[in-house]
Design a protein around this motif. Structure first.
Motif, PDB file in Angstrom:
ATOM      1  N   UNK A   6      44.507  49.976  45.875  1.00 44.08           N
ATOM      2  CA  UNK A   6      43.509  48.911  45.833  1.00 44.08           C
ATOM      3  C   UNK A   6      44.159  47.654  45.242  1.00 44.08           C
ATOM      4  N   UNK A   7      43.755  46.506  45.777  1.00 47.84           N
ATOM      5  CA  UNK A   7      44.218  45.223  45.254  1.00 47.84           C
ATOM      6  C   UNK A   7      42.989  44.429  44.850  1.00 47.84           C
ATOM      7  N   UNK A   8      42.994  43.894  43.636  1.00 49.47           N
ATOM      8  CA  UNK A   8      41.897  43.003  43.259  1.00 49.47           C
ATOM      9  C   UNK A   8      42.443  41.594  43.093  1.00 49.47           C
ATOM     10  N   UNK A   9      41.601  40.619  43.418  1.00 46.13           N
ATOM     11  CA  UNK A   9      41.990  39.203  43.358  1.00 46.13           C
ATOM     12  C   UNK A   9      40.987  38.447  42.487  1.00 46.13           C
ATOM     13  N   UNK A  10      41.067  38.644  41.199  1.00 41.30           N
ATOM     14  CA  UNK A  10      40.093  37.989  40.319  1.00 41.30           C
ATOM     15  C   UNK A  10      40.236  36.471  40.358  1.00 41.30           C
ATOM     16  N   UNK A  11      39.142  35.777  40.005  1.00 41.85           N
ATOM     17  CA  UNK A  11      39.146  34.307  39.997  1.00 41.85           C
ATOM     18  C   UNK A  11      39.209  33.732  38.584  1.00 41.85           C
ATOM     19  N   UNK A  12      38.896  34.566  37.595  1.00 44.61           N
ATOM     20  CA  UNK A  12      38.827  34.051  36.228  1.00 44.61           C
ATOM     21  C   UNK A  12      39.483  35.035  35.255  1.00 44.61           C
ATOM     22  N   UNK A  13      39.794  34.519  34.082  1.00 42.67           N
ATOM     23  CA  UNK A  13      40.339  35.380  33.024  1.00 42.67           C
ATOM     24  C   UNK A  13      39.335  36.467  32.670  1.00 42.67           C
ATOM     25  N   UNK A  14      38.054  36.103  32.663  1.00 36.66           N
ATOM     26  CA  UNK A  14      37.024  37.087  32.342  1.00 36.66           C
ATOM     27  C   UNK A  14      37.041  38.241  33.334  1.00 36.66           C
ATOM     28  N   UNK A  15      37.224  37.919  34.607  1.00 31.38           N
ATOM     29  CA  UNK A  15      37.290  38.989  35.610  1.00 31.38           C
ATOM     30  C   UNK A  15      38.530  39.863  35.401  1.00 31.38           C
TER      31      UNK A  15
END
Lengths: 486, 486
Positions: free
Chosen positions: B54-63
């Motif tokens: 799985x690859x995640x692409x968060x947008x924020x530091x919180x994510x």
């Protein structure tokens, strides 16, 4: 008479350890007599003193290793010490009773002109490195004001700066490798002696660790070419505000001077009284501006700087006519702290940093603190870096005045943090700034640092009671960390 | 067909974790389809591949923090990834199955022109930083060849260099602070964003840690003034030996060029075929020499360099006539690796370092390895730094030739160490150099590094299987350390 942390006490030595140490370093390498030990009671930070129980002066890395191994077996903490010119009490012999002084390790092990590096033992005096390589057209750039006395080991421990930090960077930018004796006596080499590092940058962690990770016995130092030409200028201003505005304007013009130093009226008066350089004692502030580089470009840059100074209100800008005048100018600056001794019975030099653009604000805050606490405060500092050195003048025989001096210093550091700066630029934390460290970092950040220290020093015997408010080993609890506000 | 470490396998994900991650980053922030995951099977080091689960692409530091906290609870290791332009397999998704890709974190949070710094999120493209501040007369100095694609997060992880490293230093010299999400999801800020650091230099440790200490989500970067003028020269030589002798002579003359790059006959031919810059394809070697600084001094320095080149046998030295020619020259150099694709079905770029004075020796060793293993090896490198990049050409469909390519590469790295150098200059260790790391450091040095890593990543879940030959947590045993030979 000083009411705070007057005199600390070293813990007692176990029976037999002094004899064991004497057997390692020889009779001329150990100090145990009370009168001789008093020499080691403090460094340049004199507000706290502690007489060590024993001082050893090893001559080799092997001797350092055997000394630390003996201390390890005995469970005794130790304090690494260089020339004792530190300004934050980093080599205070408390609670650790054993001082390991590297000042006799004076070999320059290798000079590699072609690859511009030198391997110097910890006891080599800073200025000596540049002297040795000058004929080859090279220099060791970091130049603390104490450079004729301070040693490479201490420079690495404190990550020392100096006037030329502005252009050339601090000690850590010039250390390619260190030889480190760990607290259990094992010897490791960190860094591979070339510019591009391999693996984690542990050299960088040891630079500025103030002896809390072991004893640095040698360092591979990067050398830089001597500039083809140097021009040093003195600019005179009616006010500190004009001088700091000039600093910002020079930097904003894209010029990176080799050094950009400010002295205010109080300091200029003290320096002039001591050295008779010819500073105008009615000036509100002076800037010492040094540029270096190729001969061809230098004159034009100097002219641009002169114009900027004049535009910002300088009453006079003068270039040092020759090397003698240049040397005199730098001598005045570098001995400013000593000259201040004429002004008051006691003084305390603070060391803080603000972003360069906040210099006018921090100076206004310093002036306000001076008025509020009824104390004279002189300013001499690395203006180009935003690294301030307010010198609080007081009389330590007067407890109330001493208390006000302490409060003023603390207020100034808090103001540095409020303006986005830091509580120490180049003097280190030592015992002086332990409390202030907690203002800059949350408990979770400090816990991370402590755990890194514990990697090198699991028993907490390497210079305990420094940097961190409470000495000792790694704090394992994981407190919630503060959300970063970058 | 490659016989070594062909394809690695990621460990399986626990049930429910993908759903939990999707809830954090949203449906457009997660990749689970096999075809899409294949994009992430390797970086620029293609000898080993592994498809993540799985690859995640968060947008924020919180994510990022919530993603890592979820992985922490599930006990799942993860791989931080930037733009995937790395050259040592640092973001190979094995054994860790979860890739945390920061490429969507593209905000420049703050530009502080006056204090010359910028706060960039991990996904900001390197060249973008300089673009944003160019109008203010500033630049971000580190310039990897992939600078139009690679991102700040990856640059920090790999401590990236580039042609201008010679004068300006590598990434770590330009990072004033990092925002780091620890493997348990907690967010810390290391460094205080100003030049003079406070406390241990943990920023320096995280720079170059290749994601083994957590995910860097933002960095405060130092900016430097754009030079007033730049002159770029091309010098043509009959032999590589003449070109390297010229490099030494330029440095020995006290000149620090902004960049000093060498390309040999093989590379020049490939570059010329691809870009038609006008390189003389019969040359044995060319040097690209760039100097920058004040306009006034530049012409004189260029003339001195031309004289040095001629004295050392250059058949021709030419200055780029205008910005277009200069840009074309750099484009040729920076895309040299791509151009090499025309020469052979496969190639492997090595990355080693020798002290600058040993360049002729290492080039002789490379030539010998080329002859012995019957392989073409091209050379394009940062000559001023001693940072070599031999490119071994081979055909991966031929197992024997592949084996010889591997052997040649390894011999070259061993030769770098024998000549007092290092096994990686700027590409990192990743999976490629794990074995070679053990040639440069003893088990005791590696144990110390592992223990430092464990401070940040006690469970060994941050990019396991990289840097250190065996993945996992802190090795607590204290093997005897090697006596340092500094």
């Amino acid at each position: 008479m000083w009411y705070r942390r007057a005199v600390s006490t070293s813990i007692a030595l176990p029976t037999g350890l002094a004899d064991e140490l004497a057997a390692i370093v020889g009779p001329d390498g150990i100090v145990t007599a009370a009168a001789s030990l008093a020499v080691y009671e403090c460094d340049g930070y004199t507000l706290e003193r502690a007489i060590p129980r024993v001082v050893v002066l090893p001559r080799t890395t092997g001797e350092v290793a055997r000394v630390l191994a003996a201390a390890h077996r005995a469970g005794v903490p130790f304090v690494p010490r260089g020339a004792g010119t530190g300004l934050s009490g980093g080599c205070l012999a408390a609670p650790a009773p054993l001082v390991v002084c590297t000042s006799r390790m004076r070999s320059i092990r290798a000079v590699d002109v072609a690859n511009r590096r030198v391997v110097a033992e910890a006891g080599v005096v800073n200025a000596e490195v540049s002297r040795v390589v000058r004929a080859a057209g090279l220099q060791y750039a970091p130049d603390p004001s104490s450079q004729n006395a301070c040693t490479i080991g201490g420079n690495v421990a404190e990550n020392s700066g100096g006037p030329h930090t502005l252009k050339y960077g601090v000690t850590t930018n010039h250390v390619l490798a260190v030889e480190l004796v760990l607290p259990d006596g094992e010897v490791v080499t960190l860094g591979d002696g070339i510019d591009d590092g391999l693996g984690y940058d542990l050299t960088g962690v040891v630079c500025g660790a103030e002896g809390t990770m072991g004893v640095v016995t040698a360092a591979t130092l990067r050398l830089v070419p001597l500039p083809e030409a140097v021009t040093t200028m003195l600019a005179v201003f009616a006010t500190v505000a004009e001088a700091t505005a000039t600093v910002s304007a020079i930097i904003a013009a894209g010029i990176i001077p080799a050094a950009l130093e400010m002295m205010d009226r109080t300091i200029v008066a003290a320096v002039e009284a001591a050295f008779h350089f010819g500073f105008p004692t009615d000036a509100g502030a002076v800037l010492i501006i040094e540029i270096d580089g190729d001969t061809a470009g230098l004159d034009g840059t100097a002219t641009r700087i002169e114009t900027i100074c004049s535009t910002h209100g300088a009453s006079r800008v003068r270039r040092a006519a020759d090397e003698a005048e240049r040397a005199a100018l730098w001598k005045s600056r570098k001995r400013a702290f000593g000259a201040v001794g004429r002004l008051a019975p006691s003084y305390c030099t603070q060391d803080g940093v603000v972003p360069r653009t906040r210099l006018p604000e921090i100076l206004a805050r310093i002036e306000a603190a001076s008025a509020r606490h009824r104390l004279r405060i002189g300013n001499v500092f690395h203006a180009g870096d935003g690294n301030i050195h307010p010198i609080v003048l007081y009389d330590e025989r007067d407890p109330d005045e001493s208390a006000r001096a302490l409060a003023a210093g603390r207020e100034i550091l808090v103001a540095c943090l409020e303006l986005g700066g830091s509580v120490t630029g180049e003097h280190g934390i030592g015992v002086e700034k332990m409390t202030e460290l907690g203002l800059a970092f949350g408990p979770e950040d400090l816990a991370l640092m402590r755990r890194v220290r514990a990697v090198f020093d699991p028993d907490g015997r390497a210079n305990p009671g420094k940097i961190f408010p409470t000495p000792g080993v790694c704090v394992e609890q994981r407190a919630p960390r503060r959300q970063a506000a970058l």
